[in-house]
Design a protein around this motif. Structure first.
Motif, mmCIF file in Angstrom:
data_model
loop_
_atom_site.group_PDB
_atom_site.id
_atom_site.type_symbol
_atom_site.label_atom_id
_atom_site.label_comp_id
_atom_site.label_asym_id
_atom_site.label_seq_id
_atom_site.Cartn_x
_atom_site.Cartn_y
_atom_site.Cartn_z
ATOM 1 N N ASP A 92 0.860 -1.173 0.000
ATOM 2 C CA ASP A 92 0.000 0.000 0.000
ATOM 3 C C ASP A 92 0.900 1.228 0.000
ATOM 4 O OD1 ASP A 92 -2.951 1.028 1.937
ATOM 5 O OD2 ASP A 92 -2.214 1.578 -0.041
ATOM 6 N N ASP A 146 -2.652 8.055 -2.433
ATOM 7 C CA ASP A 146 -3.986 8.647 -2.464
ATOM 8 C C ASP A 146 -4.359 9.197 -1.100
ATOM 9 O OD1 ASP A 146 -4.102 6.205 -1.159
ATOM 10 O OD2 ASP A 146 -6.184 5.837 -1.756
ATOM 11 N N GLY A 216 -11.429 4.132 -0.119
ATOM 12 C CA GLY A 216 -12.440 4.997 0.473
ATOM 13 C C GLY A 216 -13.619 4.275 1.073
HETATM 14 C C1 LIG Z 1 -9.838 -1.256 6.853
HETATM 15 N N1 LIG Z 1 -10.475 -0.407 5.895
HETATM 16 C C2 LIG Z 1 -9.753 0.192 4.923
HETATM 17 N N2 LIG Z 1 -8.433 -0.026 4.713
HETATM 18 C C3 LIG Z 1 -8.091 0.793 3.681
HETATM 19 C C4 LIG Z 1 -6.834 0.986 3.091
HETATM 20 C C5 LIG Z 1 -5.635 0.183 3.579
HETATM 21 C C6 LIG Z 1 -5.693 -1.216 3.015
HETATM 22 N N3 LIG Z 1 -4.869 -2.147 3.819
HETATM 23 C C7 LIG Z 1 -3.446 -1.907 3.708
HETATM 24 C C8 LIG Z 1 -2.674 -2.612 4.818
HETATM 25 C C9 LIG Z 1 -3.169 -2.149 6.189
HETATM 26 C C10 LIG Z 1 -2.304 -2.698 7.313
HETATM 27 C C11 LIG Z 1 -0.845 -2.389 7.093
HETATM 28 C C12 LIG Z 1 -0.368 -2.902 5.758
HETATM 29 C C13 LIG Z 1 -1.190 -2.324 4.630
HETATM 30 C C14 LIG Z 1 -6.751 1.963 2.055
HETATM 31 N N4 LIG Z 1 -5.524 2.193 1.463
HETATM 32 C C15 LIG Z 1 -5.425 3.158 0.524
HETATM 33 N N5 LIG Z 1 -4.235 3.423 -0.050
HETATM 34 N N6 LIG Z 1 -6.515 3.896 0.115
HETATM 35 C C16 LIG Z 1 -7.753 3.687 0.623
HETATM 36 O O1 LIG Z 1 -8.719 4.380 0.231
HETATM 37 C C17 LIG Z 1 -7.906 2.676 1.648
HETATM 38 C C18 LIG Z 1 -9.154 2.432 2.239
HETATM 39 C C19 LIG Z 1 -9.235 1.492 3.270
HETATM 40 N N7 LIG Z 1 -10.267 1.086 4.051
#
Ligand SMILES: CNc1nc2c(CCNCC3CCCCC3)c3nc(N)[nH]c(=O)c3cc2[nH]1
Length: 372
Positions: A92, A146, A216
């Protein structure tokens, strides 16, 4: 021609089964990606992660840039070598974690400045720096930098945030170093507003990415609104590219989202819950700290191939958590990840056999039935 591609295999309604071909191997979809935040899937070795059936794991720019540092991981041969995971890794881009973990965050149109939650040191992430870090980590799949707005929010705030993310997507794409078998995914934003989601999909497909994520969501909007947003957004996304729903979810979330055309998922739930004695099973969840398990000689879940279920009893797992033994989180994380992979494999088989509707009814009946 980039060797990276998603190859469709079968459909059942809006659901798809296929294979993701990458520089680090082929992964069957739909797929659940265990979260390996700081270069480790907590409480698991990479062999045990592999044994659960996982094909691709997650890393994260935010955590790894703070510790041990992207330059250091690069000098040591990249994240695959560092964590000894030869399969594909998706990282991410860090923005989401900055807003949920970072301290003293300052967001401007160019990027975000924040202090490390570890040692208070000051850092800055921009689309260029995030993309560079993911390149240094040698991520198989790189995510655009983002901004994920907190919900609920005013429509114009959601619109402004989405348009900032689209400008950042263009800059992320510009900074991406294309390599055969590697990919960069755009992230669709727009809250739960159909028009804004449509505008975001158009902006990203105009730029062109190897895959597309839906961001999002899973930020407190609830399952109904999440599914409603998928219903309006997924049909607008390219049908020949992989679709990744970020941060989702429970087994029921996964089922409903696959039925709406999603191919890839990540969620901390199976690992985080495994560390807090919450087990995911075909008959719902149960808390192994509960006294009712103290004398129960039965396996956690009959038919589960994981070590917790084939070698131990519920009474033993109960004991481990009550005694705060490290083996507790290890075994239950192993079980939960195994269960998540079995759910995905069962869904995938059902798609191949065009019986996902019937399979969904069976899964939901099991989850509702509770402990037999
Ligand atoms: C839990 N809900 C949620 N997570 C989102 C995440 C994180 C997804 N998980 C990544 C891991 C999390 C733990 C550490 C390692 C990476 C989101 N990430 C981004 N870049 N954009 C979102 O809109 C975005 C939106 C999210 N909504």
């Amino acid at each position: 021609m980039n060797g990276f591609r998603w190859q469709p295999e079968a459909t059942d309604g809006a659901a798809r089964a296929g294979h993701l071909h990458t520089a680090h191997g082929v992964v069957a979809t739909p797929t659940f990606m265990p979260v390996g935040t700081a270069g480790t899937v907590k409480a698991m070795t990479m062999d045990s992660v592999r044994s659960t059936g996982a094909g691709i794991v997650l890393g994260n720019t935010y955590h790894l840039m703070l510790r041990p540092g992207a330059e250091r991981v690069q000098a040591l041969g990249g994240l695959h070598r560092f964590m000894d995971w030869p399969g594909p890794i998706l990282t991410d881009s860090g923005g989401f974690q900055v807003m949920s973990l970072g301290a003293l965050r300052k967001l401007d149109s160019d990027g975000v400045t924040f202090q490390s939650h570890i040692d208070g040191s000051r850092h800055r992430l921009t689309p260029e720096r995030s993309t560079e870090i993911q390149h240094m980590l040698d991520a198989t799949i790189t995510m655009c930098f983002d901004e994920c707005p907190a919900l609920p929010a005013e429509t114009d705030a959601i619109a402004a945030s989405m348009r900032l993310s689209m400008r950042w997507a263009a800059r992320s794409r510009e900074a991406f170093v294309a390599r055969d078998g590697y990919a960069q995914y755009g992230i669709v934003q727009g809250g739960t507003e159909p028009q804004l989601r449509a505008e975001s999909v158009r902006a990203l497909t105009d730029i062109g990415f190897e895959g597309y994520a839906i961001g999002g969501l899973a930020v407190g909007e609830g399952q109904a609104l999440m599914f409603q947003t998928l219903d309006g957004t997924v049909p607008l996304m390219p049908a020949d590219k992989p679709r990744y729903l970020m941060g989702v979810g429970t087994p029921d979330d996964l089922l409903g989202s696959v039925m709406r055309g999603i191919d890839m998922f990540d969620c901390v739930m199976p690992t985080r819950s495994g560390r807090t004695a919450r087990a995911y099973t075909g008959f719902g969840t149960l808390n192994l700290r509960n006294a009712r398990h103290a004398l129960d000689p039965r396996p956690l879940e009959a038919g589960c191939p994981c070590p917790a279920c084939t070698r131990h009893s519920r009474a033993y797992l109960h004991h481990l958590f009550r005694a705060d033994e490290i083996l507790g989180p290890m075994l239950l994380t192993w079980h939960n990840l195994t269960y998540y992979q079995r759910v995905m494999q069962g869904i995938r088989t059902a798609i191949l056999e065009t019986r996902l509707g019937a399979h969904a009814i069976e899964l939901r009946a099991g989850w509702a039935a509770g402990d037999p």
